[in-house]
Design a protein around this motif. Sequence first.
Motif, PDB file in Angstrom:
ATOM      1  N   ILE A  94      45.014   0.707  27.737  1.00 46.98           N
ATOM      2  CA  ILE A  94      44.181   1.619  28.542  1.00 46.98           C
ATOM      3  C   ILE A  94      43.010   0.830  29.131  1.00 46.98           C
ATOM      4  N   GLY A  95      42.200   1.525  29.945  1.00 43.98           N
ATOM      5  CA  GLY A  95      41.090   0.820  30.599  1.00 43.98           C
ATOM      6  C   GLY A  95      39.743   1.499  30.493  1.00 43.98           C
ATOM      7  N   ASN A  96      39.480   2.296  29.425  1.00 50.21           N
ATOM      8  CA  ASN A  96      38.140   2.914  29.298  1.00 50.21           C
ATOM      9  C   ASN A  96      37.066   1.846  29.225  1.00 50.21           C
ATOM     10  N   GLU A  97      35.998   2.030  29.985  1.00 55.90           N
ATOM     11  CA  GLU A  97      34.884   1.068  29.944  1.00 55.90           C
ATOM     12  C   GLU A  97      33.583   1.701  29.444  1.00 55.90           C
ATOM     13  N   GLY A  98      33.302   2.937  29.826  1.00 58.23           N
ATOM     14  CA  GLY A  98      32.012   3.557  29.478  1.00 58.23           C
ATOM     15  C   GLY A  98      32.099   4.192  28.101  1.00 58.23           C
ATOM     16  N   ALA A 138      49.069  -8.917  27.989  1.00 60.95           N
ATOM     17  CA  ALA A 138      47.628  -9.052  28.246  1.00 60.95           C
ATOM     18  C   ALA A 138      47.418  -8.748  29.719  1.00 60.95           C
ATOM     19  N   SER A 139      46.838  -9.679  30.473  1.00 57.68           N
ATOM     20  CA  SER A 139      46.527  -9.473  31.890  1.00 57.68           C
ATOM     21  C   SER A 139      45.903 -10.769  32.396  1.00 57.68           C
ATOM     22  N   THR A 140      45.878 -10.953  33.718  1.00 57.37           N
ATOM     23  CA  THR A 140      45.079 -12.081  34.227  1.00 57.37           C
ATOM     24  C   THR A 140      43.603 -11.853  33.884  1.00 57.37           C
ATOM     25  N   ALA A 141      43.253 -10.583  33.573  1.00 58.75           N
ATOM     26  CA  ALA A 141      41.888 -10.291  33.103  1.00 58.75           C
ATOM     27  C   ALA A 141      41.636 -10.891  31.716  1.00 58.75           C
ATOM     28  N   ASN A 148      33.864  -6.012  36.782  1.00 61.68           N
ATOM     29  CA  ASN A 148      33.734  -4.544  36.674  1.00 61.68           C
ATOM     30  C   ASN A 148      34.348  -3.983  35.403  1.00 61.68           C
ATOM     31  N   THR A 149      35.090  -4.801  34.662  1.00 63.86           N
ATOM     32  CA  THR A 149      35.751  -4.288  33.450  1.00 63.86           C
ATOM     33  C   THR A 149      35.604  -5.278  32.289  1.00 63.86           C
ATOM     34  N   PRO A 150      34.349  -5.510  31.837  1.00 62.97           N
ATOM     35  CA  PRO A 150      34.156  -6.536  30.800  1.00 62.97           C
ATOM     36  C   PRO A 150      34.815  -6.205  29.460  1.00 62.97           C
ATOM     37  N   VAL A 151      34.849  -4.918  29.095  1.00 64.03           N
ATOM     38  CA  VAL A 151      35.463  -4.579  27.800  1.00 64.03           C
ATOM     39  C   VAL A 151      36.978  -4.787  27.880  1.00 64.03           C
ATOM     40  N   TYR A 152      37.559  -4.279  28.963  1.00 60.68           N
ATOM     41  CA  TYR A 152      39.009  -4.463  29.186  1.00 60.68           C
ATOM     42  C   TYR A 152      39.341  -5.962  29.186  1.00 60.68           C
ATOM     43  N   ALA A 153      38.554  -6.737  29.942  1.00 61.78           N
ATOM     44  CA  ALA A 153      38.821  -8.186  30.012  1.00 61.78           C
ATOM     45  C   ALA A 153      38.666  -8.818  28.624  1.00 61.78           C
ATOM     46  N   ALA A 185      48.662  -9.751  37.121  1.00 60.43           N
ATOM     47  CA  ALA A 185      47.478  -9.315  37.876  1.00 60.43           C
ATOM     48  C   ALA A 185      47.715  -7.843  38.257  1.00 60.43           C
ATOM     49  N   TYR A 186      46.875  -7.310  39.122  1.00 64.21           N
ATOM     50  CA  TYR A 186      46.986  -5.889  39.498  1.00 64.21           C
ATOM     51  C   TYR A 186      48.436  -5.521  39.824  1.00 64.21           C
ATOM     52  N   THR A 187      48.866  -4.394  39.281  1.00 68.65           N
ATOM     53  CA  THR A 187      50.252  -3.948  39.454  1.00 68.65           C
ATOM     54  C   THR A 187      50.269  -2.449  39.752  1.00 68.65           C
ATOM     55  N   THR A 190      50.286   3.789  37.353  1.00 72.05           N
ATOM     56  CA  THR A 190      49.272   4.847  37.224  1.00 72.05           C
ATOM     57  C   THR A 190      47.914   4.256  36.857  1.00 72.05           C
ATOM     58  N   MET A 191      47.921   3.239  35.973  1.00 73.68           N
ATOM     59  CA  MET A 191      46.655   2.642  35.541  1.00 73.68           C
ATOM     60  C   MET A 191      45.901   2.046  36.725  1.00 73.68           C
ATOM     61  N   PHE A 192      46.613   1.316  37.558  1.00 67.92           N
ATOM     62  CA  PHE A 192      45.971   0.697  38.726  1.00 67.92           C
ATOM     63  C   PHE A 192      45.564   1.763  39.741  1.00 67.92           C
ATOM     64  N   SER A 194      44.618   4.688  39.275  1.00 64.50           N
ATOM     65  CA  SER A 194      43.438   5.451  38.844  1.00 64.50           C
ATOM     66  C   SER A 194      42.142   4.756  39.284  1.00 64.50           C
ATOM     67  N   GLU A 195      42.222   3.495  39.677  1.00 68.00           N
ATOM     68  CA  GLU A 195      41.037   2.774  40.175  1.00 68.00           C
ATOM     69  C   GLU A 195      40.687   3.165  41.622  1.00 68.00           C
ATOM     70  N   LYS A 196      41.643   3.851  42.306  1.00 66.70           N
ATOM     71  CA  LYS A 196      41.425   4.366  43.676  1.00 66.70           C
ATOM     72  C   LYS A 196      40.864   3.302  44.637  1.00 66.70           C
ATOM     73  N   LYS A 215      42.207 -10.241  47.256  1.00 70.79           N
ATOM     74  CA  LYS A 215      42.475 -11.674  47.045  1.00 70.79           C
ATOM     75  C   LYS A 215      43.673 -11.861  46.098  1.00 70.79           C
ATOM     76  N   ALA A 216      43.680 -11.065  45.021  1.00 71.45           N
ATOM     77  CA  ALA A 216      44.754 -11.223  44.024  1.00 71.45           C
ATOM     78  C   ALA A 216      46.068 -10.622  44.515  1.00 71.45           C
ATOM     79  N   GLY A 217      45.999  -9.571  45.348  1.00 74.15           N
ATOM     80  CA  GLY A 217      47.196  -8.844  45.758  1.00 74.15           C
ATOM     81  C   GLY A 217      47.652  -7.890  44.664  1.00 74.15           C
ATOM     82  N   LYS A 246      50.786 -11.658  42.891  1.00 77.00           N
ATOM     83  CA  LYS A 246      51.502 -11.462  44.160  1.00 77.00           C
ATOM     84  C   LYS A 246      51.464 -12.750  44.974  1.00 77.00           C
ATOM     85  N   TYR A 247      50.345 -13.500  44.875  1.00 73.15           N
ATOM     86  CA  TYR A 247      50.243 -14.650  45.781  1.00 73.15           C
ATOM     87  C   TYR A 247      50.818 -15.943  45.218  1.00 73.15           C
ATOM     88  N   LYS A 248      51.012 -16.001  43.874  1.00 69.67           N
ATOM     89  CA  LYS A 248      51.597 -17.241  43.333  1.00 69.67           C
ATOM     90  C   LYS A 248      52.880 -16.996  42.554  1.00 69.67           C
TER      91      LYS A 248
HETATM   92  C1  LIG Z   1      38.644  -0.167  33.270  1.00 70.50           C
HETATM   93  C2  LIG Z   1      39.775  -1.124  33.502  1.00 70.50           C
HETATM   94  C3  LIG Z   1      40.742  -0.490  34.364  1.00 70.50           C
HETATM   95  C4  LIG Z   1      41.518  -1.507  35.081  1.00 70.50           C
HETATM   96  C5  LIG Z   1      42.867  -1.023  35.032  1.00 70.50           C
HETATM   97  C6  LIG Z   1      43.612  -1.223  36.277  1.00 70.50           C
HETATM   98  C7  LIG Z   1      44.354  -2.240  36.470  1.00 70.50           C
HETATM   99  C8  LIG Z   1      44.467  -3.352  35.556  1.00 70.50           C
HETATM  100  C9  LIG Z   1      44.530  -4.539  36.116  1.00 70.50           C
HETATM  101  C10 LIG Z   1      44.601  -5.760  35.377  1.00 70.50           C
HETATM  102  O1  LIG Z   1      44.839  -5.841  34.186  1.00 70.50           O
HETATM  103  C11 LIG Z   1      44.344  -6.971  36.178  1.00 70.50           C
HETATM  104  C12 LIG Z   1      42.892  -7.106  36.257  1.00 70.50           C
HETATM  105  C13 LIG Z   1      42.244  -8.026  36.884  1.00 70.50           C
HETATM  106  C14 LIG Z   1      42.833  -9.122  37.664  1.00 70.50           C
HETATM  107  C15 LIG Z   1      41.715  -9.955  38.110  1.00 70.50           C
HETATM  108  C16 LIG Z   1      41.818 -10.991  38.899  1.00 70.50           C
HETATM  109  C17 LIG Z   1      43.090 -11.493  39.428  1.00 70.50           C
HETATM  110  C18 LIG Z   1      42.944 -12.948  39.734  1.00 70.50           C
HETATM  111  C19 LIG Z   1      44.270 -13.593  39.645  1.00 70.50           C
HETATM  112  C20 LIG Z   1      44.130 -15.091  39.647  1.00 70.50           C
HETATM  113  O2  LIG Z   1      43.023 -15.590  39.443  1.00 70.50           O
HETATM  114  O3  LIG Z   1      45.124 -15.758  39.855  1.00 70.50           O
END
Ligand SMILES: CCCCC/C=C\C=C\C(=O)C/C=C\C/C=C\CCCC(=O)O
Length: 262
Positions: A94-98, A138-141, A148-153, A185-187, A190-192, A194-196, A215-217, A246-248
């Motif tokens: 999940i991605g709760n931050e606050g 995990a994630s590229t995060a 914008n998402t330090p806890v998630y990262a 990276a971003y995919t 529904t989770m993505f 929700s970031e609108k 930039k990330a795609g 997406k880009y690499k």
């Molecule tokens: C509160 C957190 C909600 C975020 C949830 C939505 C999507 C989740 C996305 C990810 O996990 C990916 C997040 C960040 C990617 C950041 C940078 C990409 C850079 C890629 C690169 O450097 O090659």
Amino acid sequence: MRLENKVAIVTGGAQGLGKAFAEELLKKGAKVCICDLQAAEGRKVVKDWQQRFGRHSSMFVPCDVTDHDSFQNVFRTTKSRLGPIDIVVNNAGIGNEGDGWQRTIHINLIGVIEGTRLAVMYMSKEEGGKGGVVVNVASTAGLTPVFNTPVYAGSKYGVVGYTRSMAANPSIHEVGIRFTCLCPAYTDTTMFKSEKIDDLKKVDSNDPLVQMVMKAGVNTIEDVANGFMQLVETDNNNGGVMTVTKYKGIQYRHGKPLTNKL
Ligand SMILES: CCCCC/C=C\C=C\C(=O)C/C=C\C/C=C\CCCC(=O)O
Ligand SMILES: NC(=O)C1=CN([C@@H]2O[C@H](COP(=O)(O)OP(=O)(O)OC[C@H]3O[C@@H](n4cnc5c(N)ncnc54)[C@H](O)[C@@H]3O)[C@@H](O)[C@H]2O)C=CC1
């Protein structure tokens, strides 16, 4: 790893990436248990799979990965109904931050550690299991700062460090399990959504978050599922940390996997 008749558990499998990962495993002849908080959706998905892949191909067990007993029940039930476990995919996130940020750590990091420990209990050759593979999502995060998402990262950096450290076990050959990490990276799930981001883009296309996403795609679910299948099927990638952008495209990070001898 050949997937025919292998037994897999996928957490958070009722929708999004987890559902796609499970479906790819089913297409290759594996048997899959998905677990999720969303019981109605999970049952619906499995009903469809049972029609397409056979009645005994798949099952759903309701579960909250932060609840030890509920999570252990998934492993127990899978083993008794589908057979000894070969593949564990710790995908729920999940991605709760606050308010509620602690739950992000509980699900994304502690839930993954819990799932990995259960995988070792059920799969380690030292414990009478057959060995296999663990994929921690995990994630590229988890590899690059995300303002914008330090806890998630932070939770995802934890998953990368934990998984690589499990893989570095000098007794890995006796354990017989590969520990791998998938970092999309971003995919487009529904989770993505929700970031609108599209709404934000209309208001201010110079917004730093919009800029970062542009930039990330944005990966399709299929892009990430392709990387996932490569991680599972490749036998010599213990300790591998794979990014999908997406880009690499698909890449291994941190250089070579830690050991290629399993
Ligand atoms: C509160 C957190 C909600 C975020 C949830 C939505 C999507 C989740 C996305 C990810 O996990 C990916 C997040 C960040 C990617 C950041 C940078 C990409 C850079 C890629 C690169 O450097 O090659
Ligand atoms: N969508 C994206 O841009 C990216 C997602 N990821 C990661 O991929 C994984 C899957 O994400 P998506 O499919 O996008 O999200 P999603 O929100 O579409 O699906 C997540 C699933 O996990 C389940 N879940 C949540 N908490 C749970 C819990 N405590 N116990 C059991 N199940 C639970 C949800 O009910 C849902 O079915 C997550 O770990 C996420 O952090 C990583 C990088 C990018």
